[in-house]
Write a protein that holds these residues in place. Sequence first.
Motif, PDB file in Angstrom:
ATOM      1  N   MET A   1      33.474  47.715  65.690  1.00 28.85           N
ATOM      2  CA  MET A   1      33.942  46.965  65.032  1.00 28.85           C
ATOM      3  C   MET A   1      35.145  47.139  63.852  1.00 28.85           C
ATOM      4  SD  MET A   1      33.270  42.880  63.696  1.00 28.85           S
ATOM      5  CE  MET A   1      34.737  41.911  63.352  1.00 28.85           C
ATOM      6  N   ILE A   2      36.277  47.288  64.041  1.00 33.14           N
ATOM      7  CA  ILE A   2      37.090  47.961  62.832  1.00 33.14           C
ATOM      8  C   ILE A   2      37.401  46.200  62.047  1.00 33.14           C
ATOM      9  CG2 ILE A   2      39.029  48.545  62.536  1.00 33.14           C
ATOM     10  CD1 ILE A   2      39.535  49.978  65.181  1.00 33.14           C
ATOM     11  N   ASP A   3      37.173  46.631  60.654  1.00 32.37           N
ATOM     12  CA  ASP A   3      37.851  45.421  60.039  1.00 32.37           C
ATOM     13  C   ASP A   3      38.960  45.481  60.197  1.00 32.37           C
ATOM     14  OD1 ASP A   3      34.895  45.586  59.353  1.00 32.37           O
ATOM     15  OD2 ASP A   3      35.156  46.281  57.350  1.00 32.37           O
ATOM     16  N   SER A   4      39.137  43.855  60.026  1.00 37.15           N
ATOM     17  CA  SER A   4      40.841  43.929  59.709  1.00 37.15           C
ATOM     18  C   SER A   4      41.844  44.297  58.053  1.00 37.15           C
ATOM     19  CB  SER A   4      41.770  42.244  60.184  1.00 37.15           C
ATOM     20  OG  SER A   4      40.517  41.603  58.837  1.00 37.15           O
ATOM     21  N   PRO A   5      42.659  44.341  58.105  1.00 34.39           N
ATOM     22  CA  PRO A   5      43.447  45.008  56.668  1.00 34.39           C
ATOM     23  C   PRO A   5      42.655  43.243  55.469  1.00 34.39           C
ATOM     24  CG  PRO A   5      44.938  44.770  57.952  1.00 34.39           C
ATOM     25  CD  PRO A   5      43.942  44.261  59.060  1.00 34.39           C
ATOM     26  N   SER A   6      42.617  43.701  54.347  1.00 30.86           N
ATOM     27  CA  SER A   6      43.204  42.759  53.092  1.00 30.86           C
ATOM     28  C   SER A   6      44.335  42.084  53.084  1.00 30.86           C
ATOM     29  CB  SER A   6      42.509  43.155  51.938  1.00 30.86           C
ATOM     30  OG  SER A   6      41.358  43.474  52.206  1.00 30.86           O
ATOM     31  N   LEU A   7      44.248  40.973  52.681  1.00 32.13           N
ATOM     32  CA  LEU A   7      45.772  40.803  52.216  1.00 32.13           C
ATOM     33  C   LEU A   7      45.650  41.206  51.530  1.00 32.13           C
ATOM     34  CD1 LEU A   7      45.378  36.548  53.550  1.00 32.13           C
ATOM     35  CD2 LEU A   7      46.295  39.403  54.808  1.00 32.13           C
ATOM     36  N   LEU A   8      45.070  40.684  50.168  1.00 29.55           N
ATOM     37  CA  LEU A   8      45.230  41.298  48.713  1.00 29.55           C
ATOM     38  C   LEU A   8      44.010  42.602  48.569  1.00 29.55           C
ATOM     39  CD1 LEU A   8      46.485  41.734  45.852  1.00 29.55           C
ATOM     40  CD2 LEU A   8      45.551  39.870  45.186  1.00 29.55           C
ATOM     41  N   LYS A   9      44.191  43.621  47.922  1.00 31.63           N
ATOM     42  CA  LYS A   9      42.675  44.387  47.875  1.00 31.63           C
ATOM     43  C   LYS A   9      43.132  45.972  45.866  1.00 31.63           C
ATOM     44  CE  LYS A   9      39.679  47.835  49.345  1.00 31.63           C
ATOM     45  NZ  LYS A   9      39.741  49.183  51.008  1.00 31.63           N
ATOM     46  N   ILE A  10      42.249  45.248  45.442  1.00 36.84           N
ATOM     47  CA  ILE A  10      42.813  45.837  43.962  1.00 36.84           C
ATOM     48  C   ILE A  10      41.202  46.247  43.652  1.00 36.84           C
ATOM     49  CG2 ILE A  10      42.831  45.052  41.176  1.00 36.84           C
ATOM     50  CD1 ILE A  10      44.574  42.628  42.133  1.00 36.84           C
ATOM     51  N   GLU A  11      41.071  47.466  43.093  1.00 33.98           N
ATOM     52  CA  GLU A  11      40.480  48.287  42.863  1.00 33.98           C
ATOM     53  C   GLU A  11      40.757  49.129  41.308  1.00 33.98           C
ATOM     54  OE1 GLU A  11      39.295  50.940  46.558  1.00 33.98           O
ATOM     55  OE2 GLU A  11      38.760  49.818  46.819  1.00 33.98           O
ATOM     56  N   GLN A  12      39.744  48.995  40.477  1.00 35.41           N
ATOM     57  CA  GLN A  12      39.404  49.116  39.553  1.00 35.41           C
ATOM     58  C   GLN A  12      40.482  49.284  38.608  1.00 35.41           C
ATOM     59  OE1 GLN A  12      36.594  51.242  37.866  1.00 35.41           O
ATOM     60  NE2 GLN A  12      35.894  49.279  38.719  1.00 35.41           N
ATOM     61  N   LEU A  13      41.588  48.026  38.818  1.00 36.44           N
ATOM     62  CA  LEU A  13      42.406  48.840  38.327  1.00 36.44           C
ATOM     63  C   LEU A  13      43.000  48.222  36.446  1.00 36.44           C
ATOM     64  CD1 LEU A  13      45.735  47.391  38.998  1.00 36.44           C
ATOM     65  CD2 LEU A  13      45.833  45.360  39.016  1.00 36.44           C
ATOM     66  N   SER A  14      44.018  49.098  35.741  1.00 34.26           N
ATOM     67  CA  SER A  14      43.910  48.684  34.624  1.00 34.26           C
ATOM     68  C   SER A  14      45.399  48.641  34.259  1.00 34.26           C
ATOM     69  CB  SER A  14      43.172  50.187  33.777  1.00 34.26           C
ATOM     70  OG  SER A  14      41.323  49.667  33.550  1.00 34.26           O
ATOM     71  N   HIS A  15      45.796  47.795  32.857  1.00 41.31           N
ATOM     72  CA  HIS A  15      47.006  48.034  32.279  1.00 41.31           C
ATOM     73  C   HIS A  15      46.712  47.868  30.888  1.00 41.31           C
ATOM     74  CE1 HIS A  15      51.411  48.661  33.462  1.00 41.31           C
ATOM     75  NE2 HIS A  15      51.262  47.503  32.099  1.00 41.31           N
ATOM     76  N   ARG A  16      47.620  49.279  30.192  1.00 39.51           N
ATOM     77  CA  ARG A  16      48.087  48.421  28.529  1.00 39.51           C
ATOM     78  C   ARG A  16      48.740  47.780  28.182  1.00 39.51           C
ATOM     79  NH1 ARG A  16      44.052  51.063  24.991  1.00 39.51           N
ATOM     80  NH2 ARG A  16      42.058  51.846  25.980  1.00 39.51           N
ATOM     81  N   PHE A  17      49.339  47.892  26.997  1.00 44.22           N
ATOM     82  CA  PHE A  17      50.154  47.705  26.826  1.00 44.22           C
ATOM     83  C   PHE A  17      50.403  48.100  24.926  1.00 44.22           C
ATOM     84  CE2 PHE A  17      50.652  44.272  28.917  1.00 44.22           C
ATOM     85  CZ  PHE A  17      52.456  44.500  29.973  1.00 44.22           C
ATOM     86  N   GLY A  18      50.788  49.569  24.959  1.00 49.65           N
ATOM     87  CA  GLY A  18      50.117  50.178  23.842  1.00 49.65           C
ATOM     88  C   GLY A  18      49.223  50.575  23.492  1.00 49.65           C
ATOM     89  N   ASP A  19      48.325  49.988  22.805  1.00 45.04           N
ATOM     90  CA  ASP A  19      46.690  50.145  22.265  1.00 45.04           C
ATOM     91  C   ASP A  19      46.976  48.741  23.189  1.00 45.04           C
ATOM     92  OD1 ASP A  19      46.967  52.004  20.945  1.00 45.04           O
ATOM     93  OD2 ASP A  19      47.484  52.073  18.966  1.00 45.04           O
TER      94      ASP A  19
END
Length: 367
Positions: A1-19
């Motif tokens: 069985m093939i899983d249907s694609p996700s509408l939103l999939k976020i993995e290990q998301l990181s973001h910085r503004f300077g420090d």
Amino acid sequence: MIDSPSLLKIEQLSHRFGDKVAIDHVDWKLDQCGVVGLVGPNGAGKTTLFSLIAGFLRVQGGSIEVLGGAAPGSRSLVSRVAVMPQDAIFARDVSIVDQMLFLRALDGVTGTIARQEVVAALESVGLADQLDRGAAVLSHGMGKRLGVAQAILGSPELILLDEPTAGLDPANALQVRELIRSLGKDALVIVSSHNLLELQDLIDEVAVIVAGKMVASGPIDEVTGSARRFELRLGRVISPGELQQILDEELVRGVSQDGTQLTVDLDASADGGLDAALDQLLHRLLKLAAAPRRLREGASLEEAYLRLTGESEQAAAPLDDRTEDDRTEDDRTEDDRTEDDRTEDDRTEDEPDESDAPAAATTSDDR
């Protein structure tokens, strides 16, 4: 069985503004249409997360897949992803209809189809009679509704709404909530809001973000846990003995009373879940001949939010337990004040007034 694609999939998301770390290794996956809440303290990273999903910010670390695998900002997502910022700004001297038509033109939709979409969006938020007016004449609430309207142009599949009902009167807030519920039938709608009681009745799932970390996510029943709060209005005031009988019920965790008003915390972890707990409570009230005239779920999400963010402990902490950074200006004692804080009246007679001292010569470097 093939899983249907996700509408939103976020993995290990990181973001910085300077420090400053704004997003810290966030994982989040949403597979179905519906209304999802995103909550957290001010500065927790909610707006940054929205901006990353929408493609306004470049992903620095981790990954985001939108609507089946597209990267944020991809050309394939044009008209399929929409955002309403908390304070959407519109041109004051250009008619609303022209601004909305311009937004559709940016997505490649023009002519009759574009105008039909604009009219439908404005009708859905009660602004159809403002088509030919400029944004300058709109009240704050009307401007807020216009922001919602621009976010739903073209029937997008992913809609990000930041505080969509903030500042609205009750009637207009109700209209926007009903619109969001309707949109959730065919789209994934993510709503960021500080009005947790309102959000609780609107969403199917919730995610809690604190200091850039996703501390909880999932169906609202899972996030709020087994503790569920209900508010009841009875037909009469019950006695302390009757109140104790309610508290003695196995699935009742706590009860508080204010006249005919009761706030009851239930344990929904037993077999039968919430239905069993409510059945036990109502059965006891009927035995006491104190049938409720009104019953509604209380701030279960708020309780979970305070627990997960630690804000309940911070609010309850005595003044002496707070750190120096937590103390307000009014909390500081006379001894705490710096020399710059002291007023003219605080100075002793031994301290000369600067106005009495000879003025320093002005050098060319001072000019």
